[in-house]
Write a protein that holds these residues in place. Structure first.
Motif, PDB file in Angstrom:
ATOM      1  N   MET A 124       0.866  -1.170   0.000  1.00  0.00           N
ATOM      2  CA  MET A 124       0.000   0.000   0.000  1.00  0.00           C
ATOM      3  C   MET A 124       0.906   1.224   0.000  1.00  0.00           C
ATOM      4  SD  MET A 124      -3.289   1.214   2.251  1.00  0.00           S
ATOM      5  CE  MET A 124      -2.765   0.394   3.680  1.00  0.00           C
ATOM      6  N   VAL A 125       0.639   2.160  -0.885  1.00  0.00           N
ATOM      7  CA  VAL A 125       1.486   3.337  -1.063  1.00  0.00           C
ATOM      8  C   VAL A 125       0.665   4.585  -0.762  1.00  0.00           C
ATOM      9  CG1 VAL A 125       2.887   4.638  -2.709  1.00  0.00           C
ATOM     10  CG2 VAL A 125       2.783   2.140  -2.866  1.00  0.00           C
ATOM     11  N   ASP A 161      -2.569  12.722  -1.158  1.00  0.00           N
ATOM     12  CA  ASP A 161      -3.854  12.772  -0.456  1.00  0.00           C
ATOM     13  C   ASP A 161      -4.669  11.486  -0.578  1.00  0.00           C
ATOM     14  OD1 ASP A 161      -4.375  12.954  -3.135  1.00  0.00           O
ATOM     15  OD2 ASP A 161      -5.854  14.548  -2.952  1.00  0.00           O
ATOM     16  N   HIS A 162      -4.046  10.398  -1.008  1.00  0.00           N
ATOM     17  CA  HIS A 162      -4.790   9.147  -1.140  1.00  0.00           C
ATOM     18  C   HIS A 162      -3.839   7.952  -1.079  1.00  0.00           C
ATOM     19  CE1 HIS A 162      -3.365   9.649  -5.229  1.00  0.00           C
ATOM     20  NE2 HIS A 162      -3.668   8.395  -5.463  1.00  0.00           N
ATOM     21  N   PHE A 163      -4.397   6.766  -1.165  1.00  0.00           N
ATOM     22  CA  PHE A 163      -3.601   5.544  -1.100  1.00  0.00           C
ATOM     23  C   PHE A 163      -3.821   4.681  -2.339  1.00  0.00           C
ATOM     24  CE2 PHE A 163      -4.084   6.783   3.279  1.00  0.00           C
ATOM     25  CZ  PHE A 163      -2.847   6.508   3.830  1.00  0.00           C
ATOM     26  N   PHE A 207      -4.979  -0.993  -7.191  1.00  0.00           N
ATOM     27  CA  PHE A 207      -6.250  -0.498  -6.709  1.00  0.00           C
ATOM     28  C   PHE A 207      -6.040   0.926  -6.206  1.00  0.00           C
ATOM     29  CE2 PHE A 207      -6.323  -5.039  -6.336  1.00  0.00           C
ATOM     30  CZ  PHE A 207      -7.582  -5.389  -6.796  1.00  0.00           C
ATOM     31  N   ASP A 208      -6.870   1.854  -6.703  1.00  0.00           N
ATOM     32  CA  ASP A 208      -6.775   3.256  -6.329  1.00  0.00           C
ATOM     33  C   ASP A 208      -8.066   3.629  -5.631  1.00  0.00           C
ATOM     34  OD1 ASP A 208      -6.746   6.078  -6.238  1.00  0.00           O
ATOM     35  OD2 ASP A 208      -5.591   6.192  -8.094  1.00  0.00           O
ATOM     36  N   GLU A 209      -7.973   4.131  -4.404  1.00  0.00           N
ATOM     37  CA  GLU A 209      -9.181   4.449  -3.646  1.00  0.00           C
ATOM     38  C   GLU A 209     -10.015   5.552  -4.299  1.00  0.00           C
ATOM     39  OE1 GLU A 209      -8.360   5.942   0.249  1.00  0.00           O
ATOM     40  OE2 GLU A 209      -7.171   7.604  -0.494  1.00  0.00           O
ATOM     41  N   ARG A 210      -9.434   6.304  -5.232  1.00  0.00           N
ATOM     42  CA  ARG A 210     -10.176   7.360  -5.923  1.00  0.00           C
ATOM     43  C   ARG A 210     -10.977   6.834  -7.103  1.00  0.00           C
ATOM     44  NH1 ARG A 210      -5.536  11.447  -7.326  1.00  0.00           N
ATOM     45  NH2 ARG A 210      -4.866   9.489  -8.205  1.00  0.00           N
ATOM     46  N   GLU A 211     -10.691   5.634  -7.541  1.00  0.00           N
ATOM     47  CA  GLU A 211     -11.368   5.099  -8.732  1.00  0.00           C
ATOM     48  C   GLU A 211     -12.496   4.169  -8.341  1.00  0.00           C
ATOM     49  OE1 GLU A 211      -8.226   3.310 -11.004  1.00  0.00           O
ATOM     50  OE2 GLU A 211      -7.267   5.231 -11.331  1.00  0.00           O
TER      51      GLU A 211
END
Length: 177
Positions: A148-149, A153-155, A173-177
């Motif tokens: 996890m990177v 402002d997100h991971f 996996f992008d938490e914004r998508e």
């Protein structure tokens, strides 16, 4: 007017008896123990130790290019002086390793003297397998399955599941998508 008293939050929450087996299983899977030991050398009489337990092990990675170098640095014995001539040998060691080892790799730092902070953009390499026996007696081989990177402002998460027909691909996996 009388002030309402704030209700104190208990520091230790007792696990209900019916959930104890589940809690012990979770602890066995994820919780580690690291001991920090300090012992005076050259005839001093100082000694101290502290045990840290937790589900996620935090390492500062600024200045390192691979996980193994970071671990070697963190678990190498050091000799420190307090300014009065007292020399103390300090070291860390894992006392207990979990089945699932989680790292929190801190890429940033804060200088409270200057008020400056920063995050390193340096690439950090991870082995696909790591033998933790170097850092803990009786520990075995751990396999890397996920990363996890933290990005501004997100991971982002990268997962490489071990599945039949696995071709070694990583899934992002992008938490914004």
């Amino acid at each position: 007017k009388a002030k309402a008293k704030a209700k104190a939050i208990p520091r230790v929450v007792e696990v209900p008896l019916e959930n104890r087996a589940l809690w012990e299983t979770i602890q066995e899977m994820f919780e580690f123990e690291v001991e920090w030991i300090a012992q005076a050398i050259d005839g001093g009489d100082f000694s101290d130790s502290h045990i840290y337990q937790g589900p996620c092990f935090t390492l500062v990675v600024r200045g390192f290019t691979c996980l193994e170098d970071t671990l070697d640095h963190y678990f190498s014995p050091r000799i420190i002086e307090d300014g009065s001539g007292l020399r103390v040998k300090t070291m860390r060691k894992f006392r207990r390793m979990p089945n699932v080892l989680q790292w929190c790799l801190k890429r940033g730092d804060y200088d409270c003297g200057t008020g400056l902070s920063g995050v390193t953009e340096t690439f950090l390499s991870f082995p696909r397998q790591i033998d933790m026996g170097k850092y803990s007696e009786g520990a075995g081989l751990y396999h890397l399955y996920a990363i996890m990177v933290e990005c501004d402002d997100h991971f982002l998460s990268y997962i490489r599941p071990e599945m039949e027909g696995d071709r070694g691909q990583w899934y992002r996996f992008d938490e914004r998508e």
